[in-house]
Design a protein around this motif. Structure first.
Motif, short mmCIF file in Angstrom:
data_model
loop_
_atom_site.label_atom_id
_atom_site.label_comp_id
_atom_site.label_asym_id
_atom_site.label_seq_id
_atom_site.Cartn_x
_atom_site.Cartn_y
_atom_site.Cartn_z
N PRO A 745 -35.42 49.19 -0.78
CA PRO A 745 -35.13 50.05 -1.95
C PRO A 745 -34.04 49.45 -2.83
O PRO A 745 -33.10 48.82 -2.35
N VAL A 746 -34.17 49.67 -4.14
CA VAL A 746 -33.17 49.15 -5.09
C VAL A 746 -31.84 49.88 -4.91
O VAL A 746 -30.77 49.27 -4.96
N ASP A 747 -31.94 51.19 -4.69
CA ASP A 747 -30.72 52.01 -4.55
C ASP A 747 -30.07 51.75 -3.18
O ASP A 747 -30.72 51.88 -2.13
N LEU A 748 -28.78 51.40 -3.18
CA LEU A 748 -28.09 51.04 -1.94
C LEU A 748 -28.08 52.19 -0.93
O LEU A 748 -28.29 51.98 0.27
N GLU A 749 -27.84 53.41 -1.42
CA GLU A 749 -27.78 54.57 -0.52
C GLU A 749 -29.13 54.78 0.16
O GLU A 749 -29.20 55.05 1.36
N GLU A 750 -30.20 54.67 -0.63
CA GLU A 750 -31.54 54.83 -0.05
C GLU A 750 -31.81 53.72 0.98
O GLU A 750 -32.42 53.96 2.03
N ALA A 751 -31.36 52.50 0.65
CA ALA A 751 -31.57 51.37 1.57
C ALA A 751 -30.82 51.60 2.89
O ALA A 751 -31.35 51.34 3.97
N LYS A 752 -29.59 52.11 2.77
CA LYS A 752 -28.80 52.38 3.98
C LYS A 752 -29.48 53.46 4.83
O LYS A 752 -29.64 53.33 6.03
N ALA A 753 -29.89 54.54 4.15
CA ALA A 753 -30.52 55.66 4.86
C ALA A 753 -31.82 55.23 5.54
O ALA A 753 -32.18 55.72 6.61
N GLY A 754 -32.53 54.27 4.90
CA GLY A 754 -33.83 53.84 5.44
C GLY A 754 -33.70 52.75 6.48
O GLY A 754 -34.72 52.29 7.00
N GLY A 755 -32.49 52.28 6.75
CA GLY A 755 -32.30 51.25 7.77
C GLY A 755 -32.54 49.84 7.29
O GLY A 755 -32.86 48.94 8.07
N PHE A 756 -32.40 49.62 5.97
CA PHE A 756 -32.66 48.28 5.42
C PHE A 756 -31.40 47.41 5.38
O PHE A 756 -31.49 46.21 5.16
N VAL A 757 -30.21 48.02 5.53
CA VAL A 757 -28.96 47.25 5.46
C VAL A 757 -28.53 46.89 6.87
O VAL A 757 -28.36 47.76 7.71
N MET A 758 -28.34 45.55 7.09
CA MET A 758 -27.97 45.15 8.45
C MET A 758 -26.55 44.61 8.54
O MET A 758 -26.14 44.10 9.58
N GLY A 759 -25.81 44.72 7.46
CA GLY A 759 -24.41 44.26 7.49
C GLY A 759 -23.91 43.99 6.08
O GLY A 759 -24.60 44.30 5.09
N TYR A 760 -22.72 43.40 6.01
CA TYR A 760 -22.10 43.11 4.71
C TYR A 760 -21.51 41.71 4.73
O TYR A 760 -21.05 41.22 5.78
N THR A 761 -21.52 41.04 3.59
CA THR A 761 -20.89 39.72 3.49
C THR A 761 -19.37 39.91 3.45
O THR A 761 -18.89 41.02 3.21
N PRO A 762 -18.59 38.82 3.66
CA PRO A 762 -17.13 38.93 3.55
C PRO A 762 -16.69 39.50 2.20
O PRO A 762 -15.66 40.16 2.12
N ALA A 763 -17.51 39.27 1.17
CA ALA A 763 -17.14 39.79 -0.17
C ALA A 763 -17.51 41.27 -0.31
O ALA A 763 -17.20 41.90 -1.33
N GLY A 764 -18.19 41.82 0.68
CA GLY A 764 -18.53 43.25 0.64
C GLY A 764 -19.93 43.55 0.13
O GLY A 764 -20.32 44.71 0.02
#
Length: 1176
Positions: A745-764
């Motif tokens: 998903p383009v929207d970060l919140e939707e991506a987080k809720a859907g389990g698409f985010v697996m971490g963050y880079t050092p820059a955030g």
């Protein structure tokens, strides 16, 4: 010495001694014979060449040139001989003038003036080439002596006009040629040009008054039909042509003086058939002038009653018999109206406060007359102005323009229809097309761009009158649906009762479809939702869905209308199922019952069209389609398992559409499960043991696809090998579809809720995961194996395995050749023929597409998977171990398309690769690629002399792609900026960086000006500047510099390249010369360089105390130093140089020897602010 002091009349040969006169007469006889031999069509080539040689040697070496030239130019001689005599005199003036005595010059000038006054026949009898030669002689003398040594030239010309019409015409030709040589073509040295231009400008008021007076008198006499009316007409034409040569550059004051008297006069002449074309030319040049808006304000007088009446009358009598001169006039008049519209758009609503003219309606009527003219070319000429009027902030709201916008849209119902092929006679426009186009292909190409421009203007008009536009489109669509199909005279060759591309019904449906597409897009942008005609559009859509036809060309238009009206479906969701049903039905479209027969291109296009429409809907409205997902998926499964005879491409298109909808699940686990199910068969097939053996072993691969079998054209194409090729193609198409379309998903919140985010880079920044990654990783090893195997197919042992049938399987396909050479296939019957292909063509297409798709999958994987792709272990080694293997065995003609794919793939990687993976992935890939490019390009450029046109064009396209990649990789948008981050990374690898430098500097002398300019201005200095401060070897510095000079030798004759290369050479010289004396040694080898000027330049460069010189002067000095390296164009290489000497300067500014005010005198103004109060 002024010519006046030496002027005396002279008749031809008057002062020649008797013996010399005899010699001249004898020589003239020989020259006359030689000229007649040259011009006689019956003469043998050997004799003609001998005669030509004799004449040329005479011009170059004889001392009798002037007397012989004058004798041959006598009007008693034949026209051919007279023309040669005048050529001799012109040659003398051009090449011997500087060595002649002043008295000889005056003598020749007087003889020339005598020829002008008495040496011609009457204006109607005299040949035009004689007049032209006479005017050339006079102008050549003017260029060398006026105004300093011939101050009364203009008075003498004026006096000549009193001798009759023939002399008046000659004077006009002289004034025109003078303006062309001095202003237009600028064929003089700078100072001479400046002297003549300044003198012309100073006398322009008199020159213009003189020309306008002559025009007025001769037009009046012509209209009165006095004796010699045709002679007066000829003078008027010559005067108009001369005015056209001046109107382009003189001050606007001369054109608009006397309340635009000249322009009004020109408008009146539009009604004179013999003069209207020349008058329109003058008007066009005048009205097209740019400049200060204040100076252009008088042009609005052309909207007054008289002028607009004459323009309107001429425009409205536009259609009729196609007479060439009349048609050219109409084109000019159309351009006049366009230019007038341009001035209107510039002036109305600007700071100069010009009102909307009262006669705007009349002007628009005249303009509409051209938009509805039969000539397609005239219609196309009006488009830019319609667009400007409809875009204009003030005019687009004017009631007249709004009314005409509706009329324009109505006219488009005719103009969008593709008629007027020059080979046909089914429309009035065909006759005009025969004048404008050489062939149907030419016309087809023109109409393609014409329709695209029309579409743009229709879109702009729809913003002004959206509802009226909808009404027109609705009426047109309803009319087409109600009309029975008219196949016309040109029916389909393959099926009874079907249309061809030129059938009346097809061209009408096609035009209406274009209009509908343009209109719907704009109506949604420019109307609020409550004002949209939703109900009416749903009626239209229902009618389209109900419309049934088995004609593929018309069905294709119907599908486009369904797609165009789809935005309205989002406001009435219950229409979605029938729309999808219509599209699904079209995917399995067949003309007859025999689905096994080869399909025509038109049938294939319908099926492909339906697939594209479904993908487009799923791409643009996935959220809207989501509720129908299960229905959609079930229907696709049914089609896959049924007897629908879907091609691999069609199956993969449907899979692609499903993936697009699945992106709206916004649930990683659910989407991954769906993709696993969708791709289960593909993954099983691709990773099977059988496929692994095939993809890893070239011999087994060739056997699997049937390339080692002898096949006859009669044998059926349902053999095992054809099915195997289909299996491979399907797997790759399916992989490509999924990798290209699966997204988080383009929207970060939707991506987080859907389990698409697996971490963050050092820059955030979030690190996403793609639901298709797991599949891709399983498929990747065999994909890379296929690339490696494909490259190794060109090795001798594998080439030997190809059967007789497929021995040419790796040769370039004709379609590829046509694309490279820019040749279009004849479109009139391409849709009508079944797509029969030989077994060899099928194999060629299979190999090409398979290889292309491998890299498309890899390139899209970088864009889609991003972090997950770039962190694959040993990815760089794996890709380079497959993509760059065995390239040395690949033949040239096949290598270039392969390199093209490699470059496209690399560009995709460069665009999408995160900075932290530059070192681990991009450097190991780009380094070998650039090194290989350098090696290959050097070979290509060296062998270019013997290459066919196709090979040469391929090299040119390839070099541009290489440089595109290089620019994208290392160079910033502006050459003054620093390197890109990737460029900085590559710079740390010395071998890669030197390859980039070598590639960019070598390319300066490749035979491609576009390449040269781009590299010189954007790449070379950006790269070299990074290492200027380091310890470069003197040999390297010398090589870089000589590479630029070599570029100047190859491309220096082109101004754009010359400028970029000269600037680059100067940057290198000025930055590196202080440390590398070798650069001066290179400079001294430049032909004709002034060593003294070089020493002065060097001194200023090396000595910090030397006086500074301005940038422009420095550049000019450097350009002069390297001028000897600039190569000449082939057409200039054997041309004899003309040298025109400068005369004493007309305007000298004396420099004061000392300050105007001595320092001791206190200035009054300074004293006011002085602390000492002793002056007041």
């Amino acid at each position: 010495i002024s010519w006046e002091l030496l002027a005396f009349p002279l008749t031809v040969c008057q002062t020649l001694p008797e013996v010399m006169a005899d010699q001249v007469a004898a020589m003239c006889d020989q020259l006359i014979k030689a000229v007649n031999v040259m011009m006689d069509p019956e003469t043998d080539q050997i004799y003609r060449l001998e005669a030509l040689k004799f004449c040329e040697e005479f011009k170059e070496t004889s001392t009798f040139c002037v007397p012989c030239g004058l004798q041959l130019a006598d009007k008693a001689q034949t026209a051919v001989v007279r023309h040669f005599g005048l050529q001799i005199l012109e040659h003398v003036i051009k090449f011997r003038w500087n060595n002649m005595q002043q008295q000889e010059k005056v003598q020749l000038k007087e003889c020339a003036m005598q020829l002008l006054s008495t040496g011609t026949h009457t204006i109607l009898e005299e040949e035009s080439h004689i007049k032209d030669a006479l005017s050339r002689i006079t102008v050549e003398m003017i260029k060398r002596e006026w105004p300093q040594h011939w101050p009364d030239m203009l008075k003498e010309m004026e006096a000549l006009t009193s001798h009759g019409e023939a002399q008046t015409e000659l004077v006009m030709l002289i004034l025109l040629r003078l303006a062309e040589d001095v202003i237009t073509f600028q064929t003089l040295p700078t100072q001479r040009r400046r002297d003549i231009q300044q003198t012309l400008t100073q006398n322009m008021e008199n020159i213009f008054s003189f020309m306008i007076a002559i025009l007025h008198v001769n037009v009046e006499d012509y209209r009165k039909l006095v004796s010699g009316a045709r002679a007066h007409c000829r003078v008027a034409v010559a005067t108009l042509n001369t005015l056209a040569g001046y109107i382009d550059w003189v001050s606007l004051v001369h054109i608009t003086c006397g309340n635009c008297h000249l322009l009004e006069m020109l408008c009146l002449l539009l009604s004179e058939p013999e003069l209207q074309l020349e008058a329109a030319e003058c008007l066009l040049i005048a009205i097209s002038r740019k400049g200060k808006l204040e100076d252009r304000k008088p042009f609005m007088l052309l909207f007054d009653d008289v002028a607009i009446h004459y323009i309107l009358s001429a425009a409205q009598s536009a259609d009729g018999l196609v007479v060439e001169r009349r048609y050219i006039f109409l084109k000019r008049l159309c351009q006049v109206l366009c230019a007038l519209g341009g001035q209107l758009c510039s002036l109305v609503g600007s700071d100069v406060e010009v009102e909307v003219p009262a006669n705007l309606s009349k002007y628009m009527e005249a303009f509409l007359a051209f938009t509805t003219h039969s000539s397609q070319f005239l219609k196309s000429s009006t488009l830019a102005t319609w667009g400007a009027l409809f875009r204009h902030e003030t005019l687009s709201k004017d009631v007249v323009v709004v009314d005409k916008a509706i009329k324009y849209l109505r006219a488009c119902m005719t103009n969008l229809v593709k008629t007027g092929f020059p080979s046909r006679a089914d429309n009035p426009s065909c006759e005009y097309s025969r004048v404008d186009f050489d062939s149907d292909e030419d016309f087809n190409s023109f109409f393609h761009s014409f329709r695209a421009q029309q579409g743009e203007v229709v879109r702009i008009a729809c913003r002004i009158v959206p509802l009226e536009a909808f009404q027109i489109a609705a009426e047109w669509l309803q009319y087409q649906i109600a009309c029975p199909i008219d196949t016309g005279a040109t029916t389909s060759k393959t099926a009874e009762g079907l249309c061809s591309l030129l059938s009346p019904s097809v061209v009408q449906w096609d035009a209406m479809t274009v209009f509908m597409e343009c209109m719907v897009a704009q109506i949604f942008k420019n109307l609020e939702e409550e004002k949209l005609p939703v109900d009416q559009s749903m009626e239209l859509l229902q009618a389209v869905l109900n419309y049934d036809t088995n004609d593929p060309l018309i069905l294709s238009c119907v599908l486009t209308n369904v797609s165009a009206l789809f935005p309205f479906v989002t406001l009435r969701p219950h229409f979605l199922p029938p729309v999808l049903y219509k599209l699904f039905k079209a995917i399995t479209f067949e003309v007859g019952q025999e689905s096994k027969a080869p399909r025509t291109r038109a049938v294939k296009n319908v099926r492909r069209h339906a697939c594209s429409s479904i993908i487009k809907i799923c791409r643009d409205y996935p959220q809207f389609i989501l509720p129908c997902f299960d229905m959609f998926y079930n229907h696709v499964k049914k089609m896959f398992s049924g007897d629908a005879m879907l091609t691999n491409m069609e199956k993969c298109s449907l899979m692609e559409a499903l993936v697009l909808i699945s992106n709206q699940f916004k649930d990683f686990a659910k989407q991954k499960a769906f993709l696993d199910e969708l791709m289960a068969l593909v993954v099983a097939e691709w990773t099977s043991d059988e496929m692994r053996h095939v993809l890893w072993d070239p011999a087994m691969f060739l056997s699997f696809v049937g390339a080692d079998q002898v096949v006859t054209e009669q044998s059926k194409d349902t053999d095992t090998a054809a099915l195997n090729r289909g299996r491979l193609s399907f797997c790759l198409y399916a992989m490509l579809g999924v990798v290209k379309r699966a997204r988080w998903p383009v929207d970060l919140e939707e991506a987080k809720a859907g389990g698409f985010v697996m971490g963050y880079t050092p820059a955030g920044a979030p690190i996403y995961r793609n639901p298709c990654t797991a599949q891709f990783l399983v498929l990747l090893p065999n994909l890379l194996a296929l690339i490696r195997t494909h490259n190794s197919l060109y090795m001798p042992e594998n080439m030997a395995r190809l059967s007789v049938t497929f021995s040419r399987a790796h040769e370039v396909m004709d379609a590829e050749k046509n694309v490279v050479l820019g040749l279009s296939q004849h479109l009139l019957d391409i849709y009508d023929s079944p797509v029969y292909r030989t077994n060899l063509e099928r194999m060629q297409g299979f190999f090409t597409t398979l290889y292309d798709n491998c890299f498309h999958v890899l390139g899209n994987a970088g864009l889609s998977l991003q972090q997950e792709f770039y962190t694959i272990e040993r990815l760089a080694e794996e890709i380079s171990g497959s993509a760059f293997v065995s390239l040395d065995h690949v033949p040239d003609h096949r290598l270039r398309p392969m390199i093209h794919i490699l470059i496209c793939f690399s560009q995709q990687l460069v665009v999408s690769c995160p900075q932290e993976y530059y070192n681990s992935l991009l450097c190991p890939l780009l380094g070998p690629l650039f090194a290989y490019m350098l090696q290959e390009e050097a070979v290509c450029q060296e062998s270019q002399v013997t290459q066919e046109m196709f090979e040469e064009q391929l090299v040119r396209l390839l070099t541009r792609e290489v440089l595109d990649l290089l620019v994208q990789t290392a160079s910033p948008a502006q050459p003054t900026e620093e390197l890109t981050e990737l460029g900085k990374c590559l710079m740390k690898h010395e071998n890669i960086y030197m390859t980039l430098l070598t590639l960019s500097f070598t390319s300066l002398s490749w035979k491609d000006t576009t390449n040269c300019h781009r590299t010189a201005s954007m790449v070379c200095w950006t790269l070299l500047r990074q290492v200027v401060g380091g310890n470069l070897l003197p040999e390297a510095v010398t090589w870089f510099y000589t590479s630029v000079l070599r570029g100047l030798q190859v491309h220096g004759q082109h101004e754009v390249c010359n400028s970029a290369l000269s600037q680059l050479a100067m940057l290198i010289y000025e930055n590196l010369r202080p440390r590398y004396v070798e650069l001066k040694a290179v400079m001294t080898q430049i032909p004709n360089i002034s060593v003294e000027a070089l020493d002065q330049y060097d001194h200023r460069l090396m000595d910090p105390n030397a006086p500074k010189v301005g940038d422009k002067k420095r550049k000019d000095q450097f350009k002069k130093l390297i001028a000897g390296t600039v190569g000449k164009a082939l057409c200039q290489q054997f041309r004899k140089e003309v040298h025109i000497r400068n005369l004493p300067s007309l305007f000298k500014k004396p420099k004061p020897d000392k300050d105007l005010l001595p320092n001791s005198e206190a200035l009054g103004l300074a004293a006011l602010f002085s602390p000492e109060d002793n002056t007041l």
